[in-house]
Design an enzyme around this catalytic site. Structure first.
Site, mmCIF file in Angstrom:
data_model
loop_
_atom_site.group_PDB
_atom_site.id
_atom_site.type_symbol
_atom_site.label_atom_id
_atom_site.label_comp_id
_atom_site.label_asym_id
_atom_site.label_seq_id
_atom_site.Cartn_x
_atom_site.Cartn_y
_atom_site.Cartn_z
ATOM 1 N N LYS A 166 0.922 -1.138 -0.413
ATOM 2 C CA LYS A 166 -0.282 -0.114 -0.071
ATOM 3 C C LYS A 166 1.010 1.589 0.331
ATOM 4 C CE LYS A 166 -1.872 -0.728 3.869
ATOM 5 N NZ LYS A 166 -1.310 -2.446 4.136
ATOM 6 N N ARG A 169 -9.875 0.608 8.434
ATOM 7 C CA ARG A 169 -9.198 -0.736 8.767
ATOM 8 C C ARG A 169 -10.649 -1.067 9.047
ATOM 9 N NH1 ARG A 169 -4.094 0.595 8.651
ATOM 10 N NH2 ARG A 169 -2.970 -1.435 9.282
ATOM 11 N N ARG A 180 11.906 -5.078 4.962
ATOM 12 C CA ARG A 180 11.290 -4.239 5.082
ATOM 13 C C ARG A 180 11.991 -2.807 5.370
ATOM 14 N NH1 ARG A 180 5.309 -1.271 5.378
ATOM 15 N NH2 ARG A 180 6.063 -2.430 7.069
ATOM 16 N N ARG A 231 10.587 -0.844 10.801
ATOM 17 C CA ARG A 231 9.835 -0.398 11.953
ATOM 18 C C ARG A 231 10.119 -1.633 12.762
ATOM 19 N NH1 ARG A 231 4.355 -0.054 8.433
ATOM 20 N NH2 ARG A 231 3.471 -0.788 9.785
ATOM 21 N N ARG A 240 -0.418 -8.692 13.211
ATOM 22 C CA ARG A 240 -1.590 -8.116 12.040
ATOM 23 C C ARG A 240 -2.238 -8.797 11.285
ATOM 24 N NH1 ARG A 240 3.883 -4.982 10.963
ATOM 25 N NH2 ARG A 240 2.609 -4.207 8.863
#
Ligand code: AP5
Ligand code: MG
Ligand code: ZN
Length: 238
Positions: free
Chosen positions: A36, A111, A150, A183, A194
């Protein structure tokens, strides 16, 4: 009215119609690590609209040590969702800012069904509506690898991936030489949580926007540039 002023009137009127037609009010749906944020940068540039990521806004609040940041930190670190009322306040304030008059791209919001319904109410009050909900479809099996690999630039926020999209600068950003970081919620355990939360709370929004007739779905397994090409085509065609 002289012929000249009639022609000017038509010109101005036509350009307003074109401008209105061009306004894009979009939301990006997809599980954690779907791409996203990566796609949002290109879409926002293409349509000249602000990129609004509730995740980024919450992380900025944590960094600044605000009251909201203090409330959100432990929730985000555990992979759960921040309460709807806190997120709604952020989004309502943001959508009222001037730059949103030319459209917007919401990333990671809504969400939950409650957030989606509250968004509908806000948009109704502002007398505007969404053009598209873009659903980036990616199988659960690749999400953990995407999120865990990431890396993000501390200075400019550019996103990389250790395998799929490495920085040419190694562990510094190829754009600004800023240090890359991971992160805190990008570890295997939190990412799995998640994904679980996405499946139970957020995936029902696919049906919600399908019913509204504004859902477009893109195969997120393709390369980053192919996914963007696909999204741009879908938005231009519809
Ligand atoms: P948020 O920051 O929104 O995280 P998320 O939804 O879990 O999504 P991610 O940012 O992890 O993934 P992404 O889809 O943006 O992927 P990216 O493009 O970076 O939310 C974080 C937390 O904040 C939540 O858990 C919650 O606690 C809270 N929160 C936020 N919004 C909330 C809300 N509305 N309500 C309540 N709580 C909220 O890509 C991932 C990696 O894959 C990158 O390394 C990238 O380079 C790579 N990649 C991208 N595309 C491809 C591709 N096509 N091929 C190969 N690799 C790719
Ligand atoms: Mg993101
Ligand atoms: Zn950078």
């Amino acid at each position: 009215m002289t012929t000249q002023s009639v022609q000017n009137f038509i010109k101005i009127h036509q350009s307003n119609i074109i401008k209105d037609f061009d306004i894009m009010r979009l939301i990006l749906l997809g599980p954690p690590g779907a791409g996203k944020g990566t796609q949002a940068l290109s879409i926002a540039k293409e349509f000249n609209i602000p990129h609004i990521s509730t995740g980024n806004i919450l992380r900025a609040n944590i960094k600044q040590g605000t009251e909201l940041g203090l409330k959100a930190k432990s929730i985000m670190d555990s992979g759960l969702l921040v309460p709807d009322n806190l997120v709604m306040e952020i989004v309502e304030d943001r959508l009222k800012q001037d730059d949103c008059k030319r459209g917007f791209l919401l990333d990671g919001f809504p969400r939950t069904i409650v957030q989606a319904e509250s968004l509908d109410n806000i948009l109704e009050k502002l007398n505007i509506s969404l053009n598209f909900a873009i659903n980036i479809q990616v199988d659960t099996s690749v999400l953990v690898e995407r999120a865990v690999g990431r890396r993000i630039c501390k200075e400019c926020g550019a996103t990389y991936h250790t395998i799929f999209n490495p920085s040419k600068g190694g562990d510094v950003c190829e754009l600004c030489s800023g240090k890359l970081y991971q992160r805190p919620d990008d570890n295997e355990k939190t990412v799995s949580k998640r994904i679980e939360v996405y499946i139970s709370e957020t995936a029902p929004l696919i049906g919600y926007y399908q019913q509204q007739g504004i859902l477009v779905t893109i195969d997120g397994h393709q390369s980053i540039s192919k996914v963007f090409e696909g999204i741009a085509k879908l938005l231009r065609r519809n």
